[in-house]
Design a protein around this motif. Structure first.
Motif, PDB file in Angstrom:
ATOM      1  N   LEU A 195     -79.353 -40.334  17.555  1.00 29.69           N
ATOM      2  CA  LEU A 195     -80.184 -40.802  16.444  1.00 29.69           C
ATOM      3  C   LEU A 195     -79.302 -41.199  15.258  1.00 29.69           C
ATOM      4  N   ILE A 196     -78.339 -40.321  14.918  1.00 30.81           N
ATOM      5  CA  ILE A 196     -77.449 -40.596  13.780  1.00 30.81           C
ATOM      6  C   ILE A 196     -76.582 -41.812  14.069  1.00 30.81           C
ATOM      7  N   SER A 197     -76.045 -41.885  15.314  1.00 35.40           N
ATOM      8  CA  SER A 197     -75.131 -42.995  15.597  1.00 35.40           C
ATOM      9  C   SER A 197     -75.888 -44.316  15.646  1.00 35.40           C
ATOM     10  N   ILE A 246     -76.888 -49.432  13.016  1.00 37.08           N
ATOM     11  CA  ILE A 246     -77.803 -50.448  12.497  1.00 37.08           C
ATOM     12  C   ILE A 246     -77.528 -50.715  11.025  1.00 37.08           C
ATOM     13  N   THR A 247     -77.276 -49.655  10.234  1.00 32.11           N
ATOM     14  CA  THR A 247     -77.173 -49.853   8.791  1.00 32.11           C
ATOM     15  C   THR A 247     -75.799 -50.307   8.326  1.00 32.11           C
ATOM     16  N   SER A 265     -75.278 -52.888   5.062  1.00 34.55           N
ATOM     17  CA  SER A 265     -74.620 -52.518   3.809  1.00 34.55           C
ATOM     18  C   SER A 265     -73.363 -53.343   3.598  1.00 34.55           C
ATOM     19  N   SER A 266     -72.675 -53.698   4.696  1.00 36.40           N
ATOM     20  CA  SER A 266     -71.484 -54.550   4.558  1.00 36.40           C
ATOM     21  C   SER A 266     -71.863 -55.927   4.024  1.00 36.40           C
ATOM     22  N   HIS A 267     -72.982 -56.447   4.514  1.00 36.33           N
ATOM     23  CA  HIS A 267     -73.459 -57.749   4.029  1.00 36.33           C
ATOM     24  C   HIS A 267     -73.822 -57.679   2.555  1.00 36.33           C
ATOM     25  N   VAL A 321     -79.326 -45.684   1.576  1.00 34.52           N
ATOM     26  CA  VAL A 321     -80.241 -46.041   0.487  1.00 34.52           C
ATOM     27  C   VAL A 321     -79.470 -46.180  -0.827  1.00 34.52           C
ATOM     28  N   GLY A 322     -78.500 -45.296  -1.063  1.00 32.01           N
ATOM     29  CA  GLY A 322     -77.707 -45.381  -2.286  1.00 32.01           C
ATOM     30  C   GLY A 322     -76.868 -46.636  -2.353  1.00 32.01           C
TER      31      GLY A 322
END
Lengths: 134, 89
Positions: free
Chosen positions: A76-78, A83-84, A88-90, B73-74
């Motif tokens: 779940l964490i991986s 996915i995120t 966030s890089s974008h 989120v941060g």
């Protein structure tokens, strides 16, 4: 930490843990050493995410053999991280484009000046170009 | 052997965190600092998972999951604030 695990399981878990830590160190080293933000943004998203992925695979194997059940919390964490991390890089690359970070001369491509980078962020100039509703 | 491997990996993650902190202190722009914070929370997740393996406890996965969600989120909130001037429009 119980010590009744078989030797092969311990070997595989140790190999995954050390591989993940190596990836994390390589990513952080690149983050500290690269000369430019546009080069630096590659390294944590690739290196650190792979490092955490290897550590989570090691945790899956260890807890599956230690608790004698299939333990899939870590996937779940991986999955969440995989996915995120591009999102966030974008967002960070977009922040770098719009705030106009400095870059070295041999970075490929050139960022263009954006609307938020204007000296006066006056919204009335933009709004006067809109067609007026009758 | 697993104990020694976990200790070595924790030392390597500590080195990684120190390199990230060096870049965060020295980073010339705001984007570098956001990038460093993003990398730091991912390293924190890995260290928490390693601590869970070291202590043989499964109680740490919820903490890692919470750090993953709140870190994302941060990062998105700070990026939206720098891009648009506010977070939720």
């Amino acid at each position: 930490m119980n010590s009744e695990l078989p030797f092969l399981v311990e070997l595989i878990v140790s190999a995954f843990i050390l591989t993940g830590a190596g990836f994390a160190v390589i990513g952080a080293l690149g983050l500290a050493r690269m000369p430019d933000f546009y080069m630096r943004v590659h390294l944590p998203t690739a290196g650190t995410t792979l490092g955490v992925g290897c550590t989570l695979i090691a945790s899956v194997i260890y807890f599956s053999f230690s608790l004698q059940t299939l333990s899939l919390h870590e996937f779940l964490i991986s999955m969440f991280l995989f996915i995120t991390a591009p999102v966030s890089s974008h967002m960070m690359a977009k922040v770098a484009l719009h705030t106009g970070v400095r870059y070295v001369s041999h970075t490929q491509g050139r960022p263009w000046p954006s609307r938020t980078q204007r000296p006066s962020r006056d919204n009335s100039q933009i709004l006067t170009e809109w067609p007026k509703r009758p | 052997m697993l104990r020694i491997a976990v200790i070595i990996a924790m030392l390597m993650f500590t080195v990684s965190v120190l390199l990230n902190l060096y870049r965060m202190v020295r980073g010339p722009d705001l984007a570098d600092r956001i990038l460093t914070l993003d990398s730091l929370y991912v390293n924190a997740i890995a260290m928490i998972i390693l601590l869970g393996i070291f202590l043989g406890s499964t109680l740490f996965f919820e903490a890692a999951m919470l750090i993953a969600m709140m870190g994302f989120v941060g990062t998105v909130a700070v990026c939206k604030y720098l891009l648009r001037g506010n977070i939720i429009e």
